[in-house]
Write an enzyme that holds these catalytic residues in place. Structure first.
Site, PDB file in Angstrom:
ATOM      1  N   ASN A 106       0.822  -1.211   0.000  1.00 26.37           N
ATOM      2  CA  ASN A 106       0.000   0.000   0.000  1.00 26.37           C
ATOM      3  C   ASN A 106       0.858   1.264   0.000  1.00 26.37           C
ATOM      4  O   ASN A 106       0.455   2.299  -0.513  1.00 26.37           O
ATOM      5  CB  ASN A 106      -0.905  -0.008   1.229  1.00 26.37           C
ATOM      6  CG  ASN A 106      -1.685   1.278   1.390  1.00 26.37           C
ATOM      7  OD1 ASN A 106      -2.561   1.580   0.590  1.00 26.37           O
ATOM      8  ND2 ASN A 106      -1.335   2.073   2.405  1.00 26.37           N
ATOM      9  N   ASP A 204       0.168  -6.979   3.449  1.00 26.79           N
ATOM     10  CA  ASP A 204      -0.050  -6.007   4.522  1.00 26.79           C
ATOM     11  C   ASP A 204      -1.031  -4.923   4.063  1.00 26.79           C
ATOM     12  O   ASP A 204      -0.970  -4.463   2.924  1.00 26.79           O
ATOM     13  CB  ASP A 204       1.314  -5.369   4.842  1.00 26.79           C
ATOM     14  CG  ASP A 204       1.225  -4.304   5.916  1.00 26.79           C
ATOM     15  OD1 ASP A 204       1.070  -4.671   7.087  1.00 26.79           O
ATOM     16  OD2 ASP A 204       1.303  -3.100   5.577  1.00 26.79           O
ATOM     17  N   GLU A 246      -4.023  -9.234   5.096  1.00 29.45           N
ATOM     18  CA  GLU A 246      -4.299  -8.529   6.341  1.00 29.45           C
ATOM     19  C   GLU A 246      -5.405  -7.528   6.018  1.00 29.45           C
ATOM     20  O   GLU A 246      -5.145  -6.443   5.520  1.00 29.45           O
ATOM     21  CB  GLU A 246      -3.054  -7.796   6.852  1.00 29.45           C
ATOM     22  CG  GLU A 246      -3.277  -7.261   8.245  1.00 29.45           C
ATOM     23  CD  GLU A 246      -2.747  -5.854   8.493  1.00 29.45           C
ATOM     24  OE1 GLU A 246      -2.798  -5.411   9.643  1.00 29.45           O
ATOM     25  OE2 GLU A 246      -2.304  -5.186   7.542  1.00 29.45           O
ATOM     26  N   ASP A 312       1.149  -6.398  16.335  1.00 30.36           N
ATOM     27  CA  ASP A 312       0.392  -5.158  16.491  1.00 30.36           C
ATOM     28  C   ASP A 312      -0.367  -5.157  17.810  1.00 30.36           C
ATOM     29  O   ASP A 312      -0.364  -6.153  18.537  1.00 30.36           O
ATOM     30  CB  ASP A 312      -0.593  -4.999  15.331  1.00 30.36           C
ATOM     31  CG  ASP A 312       0.115  -4.633  14.035  1.00 30.36           C
ATOM     32  OD1 ASP A 312       1.162  -3.959  14.106  1.00 30.36           O
ATOM     33  OD2 ASP A 312      -0.373  -5.030  12.965  1.00 30.36           O
TER      34      ASP A 312
HETATM   35  C1  NOJ Z   1      -0.202  -3.463   9.379  1.00 29.05           C
HETATM   36  C2  NOJ Z   1       1.008  -3.962  10.087  1.00 29.05           C
HETATM   37  O1  NOJ Z   1       0.677  -5.161  10.745  1.00 29.05           O
HETATM   38  C3  NOJ Z   1       1.445  -2.868  11.030  1.00 29.05           C
HETATM   39  O2  NOJ Z   1       2.444  -3.298  11.899  1.00 29.05           O
HETATM   40  C4  NOJ Z   1       1.883  -1.693  10.214  1.00 29.05           C
HETATM   41  O3  NOJ Z   1       2.161  -0.619  11.074  1.00 29.05           O
HETATM   42  C5  NOJ Z   1       0.813  -1.265   9.222  1.00 29.05           C
HETATM   43  N1  NOJ Z   1       0.158  -2.359   8.560  1.00 29.05           N
HETATM   44  C6  NOJ Z   1       1.400  -0.407   8.148  1.00 29.05           C
HETATM   45  O4  NOJ Z   1       2.181  -1.182   7.294  1.00 29.05           O
END
Ligand code: NOJ
Length: 546
Positions: A106, A204, A246, A312
């Site tokens: 992204n 991601d 994700e 996270d």
């Molecule tokens: C999701 C990831 O799991 C997270 O750690 C990250 O900060 C964001 N996407 C941005 O890439």
């Protein structure tokens, strides 16, 4: 004995997530390395891991712990070299294991050459690689994700004299998927890694690729279409490859990412995850019972990726207001543990270090339909470090041995502090039959002996006991390898008690095993017989065969 299955490898694999920089240091610099991961493959194989997921290890200024990629084709020098990576893949495959890596598509880091070129020359070849504009109020519907640090999704760039759009930190500009050149770049870097023999990717932040006026900028049709394009490319060139999305989206939208089996192979089970915690907090099975119908009957070749924790915060973005309040009041004793809209804690502290609750959560992750994803250190019940900023509370070094350095490093100044704690290392737990690690090891073995847990039919049994989740799991006829094989298993009955007190097992819960269950694993002795009326301990669970 492992039973046969026609399903593809990932559908019933056990995954293990590693952050290279905190797993195992081989240089004495206090930072984990790719060589360090290679050194620990025996351990992962012993544990029963089928597939390793490496979080980003690419060249990066590490503003977002590597999710800000400055060069998709280079290894961060702290972690080693490309040769180390090639060696690692080879060593993983030699053990019959698989490797997936993490791709943030992204956005890039501001340090990426594409951004540097794009900001300098709007009319040059990279001019439209990012989302530039003169109006920082465009796309007001698009929510800000990193609410702790960012007040807008736009930042002004002095060099170009325009604003650029970013869903995450301002140092992570979003790529512009309206540019065909960006599509080409992405497919080409996928080829670069797949040609090395990789088994797949975690995609991601994949819902956020496109922005459109008047829309929230998540799961847009254009984004889903791009995923189909990616899938078609991967299927054509690397038919065994696997992609997991994700996609932290509202439950109904999450399934969009499967398409008709023509988008991603797997989606992280964001709809289920918070409900496991809610069930434990409320001592009610209903949060799980209610969501399950939405999670069943997936397109062929697709699967959920079940998880309890990852690198996270325990995200609460997609739960309702009252559910979020319940989660805060149950699991957030101190505001320092909050990150964005979620809770930056590891599983064991979230469960108050209550062993029965921890095992119950693991039994759910390994026992509900899907493929389980373990986060490094969780198999030990590692603690977290709430004083660390961002989400680093849950990213401290893996604990291999007791004492300073934890067997992670010989350095006195590891990159992140070692949390430690008596008994919380691999060497202390590995040969202790009562340790959490031994439990997880046995649970993985039990799960592998019963593929129906991942891919079989799921049927909830009505037991009129609000704290008890009772389910029957059965392999379907189409799960046979050879059509003439008998259906290989009688049903497995799984019972989970969310009450702190024992519950007498109701007779109807055991109908699937004709009234008497034999223990595969759980709160009774293995191979013991369980009858109706027997007491399932508080926060206990059991998997039973006939
Ligand atoms: C999701 C990831 O799991 C997270 O750690 C990250 O900060 C964001 N996407 C941005 O890439």
């Amino acid at each position: 004995m492992t039973k046969p299955t026609t399903h593809r490898w990932y559908e019933n694999s056990v995954f293990y997530q590693i952050l290279v920089g905190v797993f195992n240091d081989t240089t004495g610099e206090g930072i984990g390395t790719l060589k360090g991961v290679e050194e620990k493959l025996d351990y992962l194989q012993w544990l029963g891991i089928d597939c390793i997921w490496l979080s980003p290890f690419y060249a990066s200024p590490l503003r977002d712990d590597g999710y800000d990629i400055a060069d998709y084709r280079a290894i961060h020098p702290d972690y080693g070299t490309m040769e180390d990576f090639d060696d690692l893949i080879e060593a993983i495959h030699a053990r019959g294991m698989k490797l997936i890596t993490d791709l943030a598509l992204n956005h890039t880091s501001m340090d990426h050459r594409w951004f540097q070129e794009s900001r300098k020359d709007p009319h040059g070849p990279y001019g439209d690689y990012y989302v530039w504009g003169d109006d920082p109020n465009r796309y007001p519907e698009i929510r800000i994700i990193f609410t702790d640090t960012e007040s807008s999704n736009w930042s002004f760039d002095e060099v170009r004299g325009q604003y650029y759009f970013h869903r995450f930190y301002k140092e992570q500009p979003d790529l512009n998927y309206d540019s065909p050149a960006v599509h080409k770049e992405v497919l080409s870097l996928i080829d670069f890694w797949m040609d090395k023999g990789l088994d797949g990717f975690r995609l991601d932040a994949i819902p956020y690729l496109y922005e459109r006026d008047g829309a929230g900028g998540e799961s847009l049709p254009e984004t889903l279409e791009f995923i189909e394009k990616l899938r078609a490319h991967v299927d054509e060139h690397y038919p065994d490859a696997f992609m997991i999305a994700e996609a932290n989206q509202p439950p109904a939208e999450t399934r969009e990412y499967f398409g008709n089996g023509d988008r991603v192979h797997m989606v992280f089970n964001f709809p289920l995850m918070p409900r496991l915690y809610q069930a434990v907090a409320t001592s009610q099975a209903s949060p799980i019972i209610e969501i399950m119908p939405d999670l069943l009957h997936l397109p062929p070749g697709t699967q959920w990726g079940n998880f309890l924790r990852n690198h996270d915060e325990l995200t609460l973005e997609m739960v309702s207001g009252p559910e979020r309040e319940l989660m805060y009041s149950s699991y957030l004793p101190d505001d320092s543990m909050r990150a964005h809209l979620g809770i930056a804690r590891r599983l064991a502290p979230l469960m108050d270090h209550d062993r029965a609750k921890i095992e119950l959560m693991y039994a759910l992750m390994f026992g509900l339909p899907g493929a389980p994803f373990l986060y490094y250190g969780e198999e030990l019940g590692m603690h977290d470090e709430p004083s660390l900023p961002d989400r680093y509370a849950v990213r401290t070094p893996m604990q291999w041995e007791p004492g300073p350095g934890a067997g992670f490093t010989t350095s006195d100044t590891p990159k992140l502090p070692i949390v430690g704690g008596e008994g919380l290392s691999v060497s202390e737990q590995r040969h202790d039959p009562d340790s959490l690690l031994s439990f997880v090891h046995s649970l993985i073995a039990a799960r592998k002996a019963h593929p129906e847990l991942g891919i079989g039919n799921y049927e909830s049994i009505d037991v009129a006991e609000p704290s008890l989740l009772a389910v029957t799991r059965t392999l379907k006829a189409e799960d046979r390898v050879i059509p003439s094989d008998p259906i290989s298993s009688a049903p497995l009955v799984c019972l989970y008690n969310f009450a702190p007190h024992p519950i007498a097992i109701p007779p109807q819960a055991l109908a699937g095993v004709n009234g008497v269950g034999r223990v595969v694993i759980g709160s009774f002795d293995t191979a013991a017989e369980v009858h109706s009326g027997d007491a399932l301990p508080g926060f206990g669970f059991v998997w039973l065969t006939a």
